[in-house]
Enzyme design. Structure first.
Site, short mmCIF file in Angstrom:
data_model
loop_
_atom_site.label_atom_id
_atom_site.label_comp_id
_atom_site.label_asym_id
_atom_site.label_seq_id
_atom_site.Cartn_x
_atom_site.Cartn_y
_atom_site.Cartn_z
N SER A 248 0.81 -1.21 0.00
CA SER A 248 0.00 0.00 0.00
C SER A 248 0.84 1.25 0.00
O SER A 248 1.98 1.26 0.48
CB SER A 248 -0.96 0.00 1.20
OG SER A 248 -0.26 0.41 2.35
N LYS A 249 0.23 2.28 -0.57
CA LYS A 249 0.90 3.58 -0.63
C LYS A 249 1.15 4.06 0.79
O LYS A 249 2.19 4.61 1.11
CB LYS A 249 -0.01 4.61 -1.31
CG LYS A 249 -0.60 4.13 -2.59
CD LYS A 249 -1.62 5.14 -3.12
CE LYS A 249 -2.52 4.47 -4.14
NZ LYS A 249 -3.51 5.29 -4.74
N ARG A 250 0.16 3.83 1.63
CA ARG A 250 0.24 4.35 2.99
C ARG A 250 1.40 3.71 3.75
O ARG A 250 2.20 4.39 4.37
CB ARG A 250 -1.09 4.10 3.71
CG ARG A 250 -1.33 4.96 4.93
CD ARG A 250 -2.73 4.76 5.48
NE ARG A 250 -3.14 3.36 5.47
CZ ARG A 250 -2.78 2.46 6.36
NH1 ARG A 250 -1.99 2.79 7.36
NH2 ARG A 250 -3.20 1.21 6.26
N GLY A 253 4.90 3.66 0.89
CA GLY A 253 5.37 4.95 0.37
C GLY A 253 5.80 4.93 -1.09
O GLY A 253 5.24 4.21 -1.92
#
Ligand code: GLU
Length: 357
Positions: A248-250, A253
Site C-alpha cells: 500500500s501507498k500508505r 510509500g
C-alpha cells in the site's frame, strides 16, 4: 468482436504499481486484439479524489506510454445519468426507497447497523422499507422524507460469471446485501456508477484486480436488473508486499509509485517488462521481451492465479526496490542501441548540471 477495455483508477493517490500493472494488462490486451484502450477517472469520491492525484496518474501513464484511444471519461460528469438509471430501477420495482435515518443506513463508510445485524442473522433482506407499497413509499418521499435507493436483491438464486482468469465464480444471493445505488443526497455509489459507465462505454472486457471480486458479484446483479449482458471479467492476482501483506501507498510509500521509477531514471520499456511478469508469463524461460513481442504474446489465459510478490527491503538502500526491476533496467541499458540511449544520458547529465545544449 471489437474489444474495448478500460483502465479506471480512482484519483486518491499517485499511480501505484498494482494499478500500473492493471493498466499494462488492459493496454496489451487491447493492442493484442486490435481493440481500444480507454481511460476513466473514477473521481466520484469527492472527499478523497484530488486533481493532484489525477495529474500524477496521467503522468505515470504517459511515462509508461499508455495513451488512451478515446477521450478520457471523468466519472463525476456522468452522475446525472447514474441517478436517472437508479430512478428507472426504482420505477420498475427492481429497487426500493430506504427511509432508514442516515446514521443507521451506512451508505457511506459507516457500516449500517441494519446491514450488520442482517449479516449476523444471515438474512440480508430484513429492511423494513423493502416491501413498502408503492403508494406508501411515494407518500413518504412526497412528504420530503430523505431516502437512499437500494437494489432489491432476490432471496433465492446466485450470481455467476466465468472469469477469464479464475474460471467459474458463484455467489449465493443471500451473501449480498440490498446494495445502495443512490445515497439520500443523490450521490450515486461506486457499483452503480461503474456498471452504468461500462455499459455506456461499451466495454467488452473488465480487467482489474481480484480485490474487486465482491464488487463484481454486486455489479452482475445490477446488470441483471438492467437487463444488460455483463462484459467478460478477468481478475488479476494481487501484487503483495515482501511480507505477503497488502502493498500500500500508505505503508510502503514512494517505492510503489510509478513516478519514483521515472524520476530515478528507469527506462519505461524496462519497467513495463518488469511489470508484465508480475502475474503473467508466456509459459517459457524467456523474460526479456520487446513491447511488440508482448503485444503478440499477451493473453488472459496466461495470467497467473497466484498472487505476485514485489520484493524490496526498505531498510537496505541496495535493495530499495525489487532486484529484478534493477536487473531488468540494467539489461535494457546494456543492450540498447547507443542512439536510443543517448537522449536518456543527456537528460541525466543535464539534471546533474554536467551538460549544456
Ligand atoms: N476505481 C477502481 C479502483 O481504482 C477500479 C474500478 C474498476 O476497474 O472497475 O480500484
Amino acid at each position: 468482436m471489437n474489444t474495448r477495455v478500460r483502465f479506471a483508477p480512482s484519483p486518491t493517490g499517485y499511480l501505484h504499481i498494482g494499478s500500473a500493472r492493471t493498466a499494462l494488462f488492459n493496454y496489451l490486451f487491447a493492442r493484442h486484439t486490435g481493440g481500444k484502450f480507454l481511460l476513466r477517472i473514477e473521481d466520484t469520491d469527492l472527499a478523497r479524489s484530488t486533481s493532484e492525484s489525477t495529474r500524477s496518474i496521467l503522468e505515470g501513464l504517459q511515462w509508461l506510454g499508455f495513451a488512451p484511444d478515446e477521450e478520457i471519461v471523468y466519472q463525476s460528469n456522468n452522475a446525472p445519468k447514474h441517478r436517472e438509471i437508479a430512478l428507472k430501477l426504482l420505477n420498475e420495482g427492481k429497487a426500493y426507497r430506504d427511509f432508514t435515518p442516515k446514521a443507521e443506513r451506512g451508505d457511506g463508510d459507516v457500516k449500517a447497523a441494519i446491514v450488520e445485524r442482517a449479516r449476523e442473522q444471515k438474512d440480508m433482506r430484513d429492511n423494513p422499507f423493502r416491501d413498502l407499497s408503492k403508494e406508501e413509499s411515494d407518500a413518504k418521499a412526497g412528504a420530503g422524507e430523505p431516502f437512499a435507493i437500494r437494489l432489491k436483491v432476490a432471496a433465492n438464486g446466485k450470481t455467476s460469471f466465468e472469469d477469464a482468469v479464475y474460471g467459474l465464480n458463484e455467489r449465493d444471493y443471500s451473501e449480498t446485501e440490498d446494495l445502495v445505488l443512490l445515497r439520500s443526497d443523490g450521490h450515486p455509489l461506486y457499483n452503480l456508477a461503474v456498471v452504468c459507465d461500462d455499459i455506456e462505454m461499451q466495454i467488452t472486457h473488465v480487467i482489474r484486480g481480484q480485490d474487486h471480486l465482491t464488487n463484481t458479484h454486486k455489479q452482475v446483479l445490477i446488470y441483471e436488473a438492467l437487463g444488460e449482458q455483463p462484459p467478460i471479467f478477468g481478475h488479476l492476482p494481487l501484487i503483495l508486499a515482501p511480507n505477503k501483506g497488502k502493498l500500500s501507498k500508505r505503508k510502503h510509500g514512494e517505492v510503489v509509485s510509478m513516478t519514483t521509477y521515472r524520476d530515478a531514471g528507469f527506462l519505461a520499456a524496462a519497467f513495463r517488462n518488469f511489470l508484465v511478469l508480475l502475474g503473467w508469463s508466456a509459459g517459457e524461460e524467456k523474460e526479456i521481451y520487446t513491447f511488440d513481442e508482448l503485444i503478440k504474446k499477451f493473453s488472459l489465459d496466461h495470467i497467473h492465479k497466484n498472487n505476485a510478490v514485489f520484493n524490496f527491503d526498505a531498510n537496505d538502500p541496495r535493495h530499495w526496490t525489487d532486484d529484478k526491476a534493477i536487473w531488468m533496467n540494467a539489461e535494457y541499458v546494456r543492450t540498447m542501441p547507443i542512439a536510443d540511449l543517448l537522449p536518456f544520458v543527456k537528460a541525466e547529465l543535464k539534471s546533474a548540471k554536467l551538460w549544456r545544449d
